[in-house]
Design a protein around this motif. Structure first.
Motif, PDB file in Angstrom:
ATOM      1  N   CYS A  45      -3.913   4.128   0.113  1.00  0.00           N
ATOM      2  CA  CYS A  45      -3.312   3.137  -0.783  1.00  0.00           C
ATOM      3  C   CYS A  45      -3.816   3.321  -2.207  1.00  0.00           C
ATOM      4  N   LEU A  46      -5.110   3.466  -2.358  1.00  0.00           N
ATOM      5  CA  LEU A  46      -5.668   3.648  -3.702  1.00  0.00           C
ATOM      6  C   LEU A  46      -5.127   4.912  -4.362  1.00  0.00           C
ATOM      7  N   GLU A  47      -4.885   5.942  -3.564  1.00  0.00           N
ATOM      8  CA  GLU A  47      -4.369   7.214  -4.092  1.00  0.00           C
ATOM      9  C   GLU A  47      -2.842   7.240  -4.182  1.00  0.00           C
ATOM     10  N   ARG A  48      -2.188   6.132  -3.785  1.00  0.00           N
ATOM     11  CA  ARG A  48      -0.723   6.027  -3.803  1.00  0.00           C
ATOM     12  C   ARG A  48      -0.071   7.107  -2.943  1.00  0.00           C
ATOM     13  N   GLU A  49      -0.639   7.336  -1.772  1.00  0.00           N
ATOM     14  CA  GLU A  49      -0.126   8.366  -0.875  1.00  0.00           C
ATOM     15  C   GLU A  49       0.698   7.749   0.244  1.00  0.00           C
ATOM     16  N   GLY A  50       1.671   8.533   0.740  1.00  0.00           N
ATOM     17  CA  GLY A  50       2.479   8.115   1.876  1.00  0.00           C
ATOM     18  C   GLY A  50       3.216   6.820   1.624  1.00  0.00           C
ATOM     19  N   LYS A  51       3.095   5.899   2.562  1.00  0.00           N
ATOM     20  CA  LYS A  51       3.831   4.633   2.469  1.00  0.00           C
ATOM     21  C   LYS A  51       3.349   3.728   1.335  1.00  0.00           C
ATOM     22  N   PHE A  52       2.281   4.133   0.653  1.00  0.00           N
ATOM     23  CA  PHE A  52       1.731   3.318  -0.440  1.00  0.00           C
ATOM     24  C   PHE A  52       2.171   3.797  -1.822  1.00  0.00           C
ATOM     25  N   ARG A  53       3.114   4.706  -1.888  1.00  0.00           N
ATOM     26  CA  ARG A  53       3.579   5.213  -3.194  1.00  0.00           C
ATOM     27  C   ARG A  53       4.082   4.107  -4.115  1.00  0.00           C
ATOM     28  N   ASP A  54       4.671   3.073  -3.516  1.00  0.00           N
ATOM     29  CA  ASP A  54       5.266   1.999  -4.311  1.00  0.00           C
ATOM     30  C   ASP A  54       4.378   0.760  -4.409  1.00  0.00           C
ATOM     31  N   ARG A  55       3.119   0.901  -4.126  1.00  0.00           N
ATOM     32  CA  ARG A  55       2.222  -0.250  -4.244  1.00  0.00           C
ATOM     33  C   ARG A  55       2.162  -0.694  -5.693  1.00  0.00           C
ATOM     34  N   PRO A  56       1.642  -1.910  -5.959  1.00  0.00           N
ATOM     35  CA  PRO A  56       1.554  -2.377  -7.350  1.00  0.00           C
ATOM     36  C   PRO A  56       0.774  -1.408  -8.246  1.00  0.00           C
ATOM     37  N   GLN A  57       1.095  -1.436  -9.516  1.00  0.00           N
ATOM     38  CA  GLN A  57       0.424  -0.584 -10.493  1.00  0.00           C
ATOM     39  C   GLN A  57      -1.035  -1.013 -10.679  1.00  0.00           C
ATOM     40  N   GLY A  58      -1.833  -0.098 -11.169  1.00  0.00           N
ATOM     41  CA  GLY A  58      -3.222  -0.385 -11.504  1.00  0.00           C
ATOM     42  C   GLY A  58      -4.105  -0.500 -10.275  1.00  0.00           C
ATOM     43  N   GLU A  59      -5.290  -1.001 -10.507  1.00  0.00           N
ATOM     44  CA  GLU A  59      -6.266  -1.168  -9.440  1.00  0.00           C
ATOM     45  C   GLU A  59      -6.157  -2.567  -8.843  1.00  0.00           C
ATOM     46  N   PRO A  60      -6.563  -2.705  -7.599  1.00  0.00           N
ATOM     47  CA  PRO A  60      -6.577  -4.055  -7.033  1.00  0.00           C
ATOM     48  C   PRO A  60      -7.667  -4.900  -7.689  1.00  0.00           C
ATOM     49  N   SER A  61      -7.449  -6.204  -7.693  1.00  0.00           N
ATOM     50  CA  SER A  61      -8.490  -7.124  -8.173  1.00  0.00           C
ATOM     51  C   SER A  61      -9.697  -7.081  -7.248  1.00  0.00           C
ATOM     52  N   VAL A  62      -9.416  -6.872  -5.962  1.00  0.00           N
ATOM     53  CA  VAL A  62     -10.465  -6.835  -4.948  1.00  0.00           C
ATOM     54  C   VAL A  62      -9.928  -6.098  -3.726  1.00  0.00           C
ATOM     55  N   ILE A  63     -10.825  -5.478  -3.010  1.00  0.00           N
ATOM     56  CA  ILE A  63     -10.512  -4.913  -1.706  1.00  0.00           C
ATOM     57  C   ILE A  63     -11.205  -5.800  -0.679  1.00  0.00           C
ATOM     58  N   VAL A  64     -10.425  -6.434   0.182  1.00  0.00           N
ATOM     59  CA  VAL A  64     -10.949  -7.268   1.254  1.00  0.00           C
ATOM     60  C   VAL A  64     -10.924  -6.398   2.502  1.00  0.00           C
ATOM     61  N   LEU A  65     -12.086  -6.156   3.061  1.00  0.00           N
ATOM     62  CA  LEU A  65     -12.236  -5.077   4.034  1.00  0.00           C
ATOM     63  C   LEU A  65     -12.892  -5.559   5.326  1.00  0.00           C
ATOM     64  N   ASP A  66     -12.165  -5.426   6.414  1.00  0.00           N
ATOM     65  CA  ASP A  66     -12.733  -5.718   7.727  1.00  0.00           C
ATOM     66  C   ASP A  66     -13.718  -4.605   8.079  1.00  0.00           C
ATOM     67  N   HIS A  67     -14.759  -4.969   8.782  1.00  0.00           N
ATOM     68  CA  HIS A  67     -15.739  -3.961   9.172  1.00  0.00           C
ATOM     69  C   HIS A  67     -15.214  -3.063  10.290  1.00  0.00           C
ATOM     70  N   ARG A  68     -14.614  -3.673  11.301  1.00  0.00           N
ATOM     71  CA  ARG A  68     -14.204  -2.905  12.477  1.00  0.00           C
ATOM     72  C   ARG A  68     -12.724  -2.548  12.382  1.00  0.00           C
ATOM     73  N   MET A  69     -12.470  -1.315  11.965  1.00  0.00           N
ATOM     74  CA  MET A  69     -11.108  -0.798  11.851  1.00  0.00           C
ATOM     75  C   MET A  69     -11.049   0.571  12.510  1.00  0.00           C
ATOM     76  N   PRO A  70      -9.863   0.957  12.983  1.00  0.00           N
ATOM     77  CA  PRO A  70      -9.737   2.290  13.580  1.00  0.00           C
ATOM     78  C   PRO A  70      -9.773   3.399  12.523  1.00  0.00           C
TER      79      PRO A  70
END
Length: 149
Positions: A45-70
């Protein structure tokens, strides 16, 4: 001046995604979070790759991150973000209902902005994540706020 950007949510549990979105909606957080379902997707997502190409412009205000992810857990993602020359200053809030004291300590050593213990009851969960959404999108002055001005 607060950074009124978007939120990147790293969460693989669809129920938690719904609850967090509901919490943000109840607090009138103006943006829907962009959801990454695993640690690799957070980086994509941060690199705007794959399905995230159209994500909002700029950097996120925050990354909310779960600890346990695959694929890649939250601590690994956090380490990679804090080693990255561009992403290292983006605030990261981690949360989990099942992290050890050592894992929490490690998150702070790696540079997490905050760690939230996921509450067991729904009302507290909504209240906590509502406040989190408001603070990081309207209250915090993000280091990138003035970079494009």
């Amino acid at each position: 001046m607060p950074h009124c950007g978007w939120i990147l949510l790293g969460e693989d549990d669809p129920d938690d995604v719904i609850f967090i979105k509901r919490a943000f909606d109840s607090a009138d957080v103006e943006c829907d979070p962009v959801v990454a379902r695993n640690g690799q997707e957070v980086l994509d997502c941060l690199e705007r790759e794959g399905k995230f190409r159209d994500r909002p412009q700029g950097e996120p205000s925050v990354i909310v991150l779960d600890h346990r992810m695959p694929i890649m857990d939250g601590l690994t993602v956090l380490r990679l973000l804090k080693e990255h020359p561009i992403y290292k200053h983006i605030p990261v809030v981690m949360y989990s209902g099942a992290m050890t004291r050592q894992q929490i300590d490690r998150a702070y050593e790696l540079g997490v902005s905050a760690f939230v213990e996921k509450p067991g009851d729904f009302q507290t969960f909504i209240r906590l994540f509502s406040c989190l959404g408001v603070f990081w999108t309207r209250g915090n002055v993000h280091p990138g706020t003035f970079a494009t001005r």
